[in-house]
Design an enzyme around this catalytic site. Structure first.
Site, short mmCIF file in Angstrom:
data_model
loop_
_atom_site.label_atom_id
_atom_site.label_comp_id
_atom_site.label_asym_id
_atom_site.label_seq_id
_atom_site.Cartn_x
_atom_site.Cartn_y
_atom_site.Cartn_z
N GLU A 228 -2.82 20.32 -14.64
CA GLU A 228 -1.84 21.12 -13.93
C GLU A 228 -2.01 22.63 -14.14
O GLU A 228 -2.00 23.38 -13.18
CB GLU A 228 -0.41 20.72 -14.33
CG GLU A 228 0.60 21.62 -13.63
CD GLU A 228 2.04 21.18 -13.78
OE1 GLU A 228 2.33 20.30 -14.59
OE2 GLU A 228 2.88 21.75 -13.06
N ASP B 132 -1.01 15.84 -16.68
CA ASP B 132 0.18 16.68 -16.75
C ASP B 132 0.55 16.78 -18.23
O ASP B 132 1.02 15.82 -18.84
CB ASP B 132 1.33 16.06 -15.94
CG ASP B 132 2.44 17.07 -15.71
OD1 ASP B 132 2.54 18.03 -16.50
OD2 ASP B 132 3.21 16.90 -14.74
N ILE C 141 2.85 18.45 -19.90
CA ILE C 141 4.29 18.19 -20.10
C ILE C 141 4.87 17.91 -18.72
O ILE C 141 4.91 18.81 -17.87
CB ILE C 141 5.05 19.37 -20.73
CG1 ILE C 141 4.51 19.70 -22.12
CG2 ILE C 141 6.54 19.05 -20.81
CD1 ILE C 141 5.26 20.84 -22.84
N ASP C 142 5.29 16.69 -18.46
CA ASP C 142 6.02 16.42 -17.23
C ASP C 142 7.50 16.41 -17.62
O ASP C 142 7.93 15.58 -18.43
CB ASP C 142 5.61 15.08 -16.60
CG ASP C 142 6.27 14.91 -15.24
OD1 ASP C 142 6.16 15.84 -14.42
OD2 ASP C 142 6.91 13.88 -15.02
N THR D 145 8.92 19.94 -17.72
CA THR D 145 8.86 21.24 -18.40
C THR D 145 10.22 21.93 -18.44
O THR D 145 10.56 22.58 -19.44
CB THR D 145 7.82 22.14 -17.71
OG1 THR D 145 6.55 21.55 -17.88
CG2 THR D 145 7.80 23.53 -18.31
N ASP E 128 1.72 14.51 -11.44
CA ASP E 128 3.04 13.93 -11.70
C ASP E 128 3.01 12.40 -11.60
O ASP E 128 3.80 11.71 -12.24
CB ASP E 128 4.08 14.40 -10.65
CG ASP E 128 4.27 15.90 -10.62
OD1 ASP E 128 4.32 16.50 -11.69
OD2 ASP E 128 4.41 16.46 -9.50
C1 IPD Z 1 8.23 18.18 -12.28
C2 IPD Z 1 8.99 16.95 -12.72
C3 IPD Z 1 10.25 16.78 -11.89
C4 IPD Z 1 9.96 16.76 -10.41
C5 IPD Z 1 9.13 17.96 -10.00
C6 IPD Z 1 7.86 18.06 -10.85
P1 IPD Z 1 6.88 19.52 -14.18
O1 IPD Z 1 7.04 18.35 -13.05
O2 IPD Z 1 8.19 15.80 -12.59
O3 IPD Z 1 10.94 15.59 -12.20
O4 IPD Z 1 11.19 16.76 -9.72
O5 IPD Z 1 8.78 17.83 -8.64
O6 IPD Z 1 7.11 19.18 -10.46
O7 IPD Z 1 6.95 20.83 -13.47
O8 IPD Z 1 7.96 19.33 -15.15
O9 IPD Z 1 5.52 19.23 -14.72
CA CA Z 2 4.86 17.39 -13.49
CA CA Z 3 3.93 19.87 -16.07
#
Ligand code: IPD
Ligand code: CA
Ligand code: CA
Length: 258
Positions: A69, A85, A87-88, A90, A213
């Site tokens: 990412e 990813d 940290i999913d 963030t 994601d």
């Molecule tokens: C996000 C998370 C979130 C989703 C967003 C993503 P990130 O990823 O998965 O639940 O609603 O569309 O972008 O930015 O925390 O890696």
């Molecule tokens: Ca993510």
């Molecule tokens: Ca992320």
């Protein structure tokens, strides 16, 4: 297949190390900046985690390609491609709400064959290898058997450009909220997918997602015998997954091109 299992073992070792460090760093001050909008964040811990994983992959599998990412595409020569990813969730991490994970999918000749999602705070390791089922902390998981929409607990999320683009999932949310048993918004697409795989949520949908994601989570849901749909649109992937009966009902309600 043996090679996939060996790769998966390495991934599990590495994400455990990364997750341990993330929990320590979450309690300390960290730098953070915004990306596509004021609410789309990246912290120095995202960047540290990503670099840690890329260094491990480069050392162990120097020929493999990596899509990650925060740093994008790292070209390799082999048939393997990693989708990361670091940290999913963030925004959760940045707010010290400990609901975040590390998500790693590995593609072989263009098809995702390994998926690992690790949630450090819960010490939950979700895993799947194509054709071999899905597990949570080593125990086999399958989607729920819920059949009635008004008893279903469903998750969703909203894109970072929701204030500026009317294609923001609010219409779908309004159409669904009165028909279901409950709604959850965890803030992590990978965790949402894994909750469906584990039978805790009955379905999950979202729009404008990125490959990192969903790469691991979609395989984990498929291997947990869930129904999955994902299609790439201009601004990202539209995704619907669920236990079969609930998937069908939501699919009929969602206002998007199938
Ligand atoms: C996000 C998370 C979130 C989703 C967003 C993503 P990130 O990823 O998965 O639940 O609603 O569309 O972008 O930015 O925390 O890696
Ligand atoms: Ca993510
Ligand atoms: Ca992320």
């Amino acid at each position: 297949m043996e090679q996939w299992l060996a790769i998966k073992e390495n991934i599990k070792t590495w994400v455990r190390e990364v997750g341990k460090e993330q929990l320590i760093r979450m309690e300390q001050p960290f730098q953070m900046k915004s990306k596509s909008s004021d609410i789309d964040l990246v912290t120095e811990v995202d960047e540290w985690s990503e670099q840690f994983l890329i260094d491990k992959i480069h050392t162990e599998y120097p020929e493999h390609s990596i899509m990650s990412e925060e740093s994008g595409w790292h070209e390799g020569q082999a048939d393997y491609e990693w989708v990361i990813d670091p940290i999913d969730g963030t925004v959760n991490f940045a707010h010290r709400f400990p609901f975040f994970c590390i998500s790693i999918g590995v593609k072989y000749k263009g098809e995702t064959v390994i998926g690992v999602v690790y949630v450090p705070k819960l010490d939950e390791m979700y895993e799947a290898v194509k054709g071999s089922g899905a597990t949570l902390n080593g125990r086999s998981i399958t989607v729920s058997v819920t059949e009635r929409l008004n008893q279903a607990v469903v998750a969703t999320g909203f894109p970072y450009d929701r204030a500026t683009d009317p294609d923001n999932n609010v219409g779908n949310f309004n159409a669904i909220i009165t028909k279901i048993g409950g709604i959850r918004r965890t803030g992590s697409a990978a965790i949402d997918l894994c909750q469906v795989a584990a039978g805790r949520f009955d379905a999950y949908w979202e729009i404008k997602l990125k490959e990192w994601d969903i790469s691991a989570g979609l395989l984990i849901v498929e291997e947990a015998k869930g129904q999955t749909f994902s299609v790439k649109k201009e601004k990202g992937y539209q995704v619907l997954v669920g236990t079969p009966a609930i998937y069908d009902e939501l699919s009929a309600i969602l206002e998007w091109e199938k």
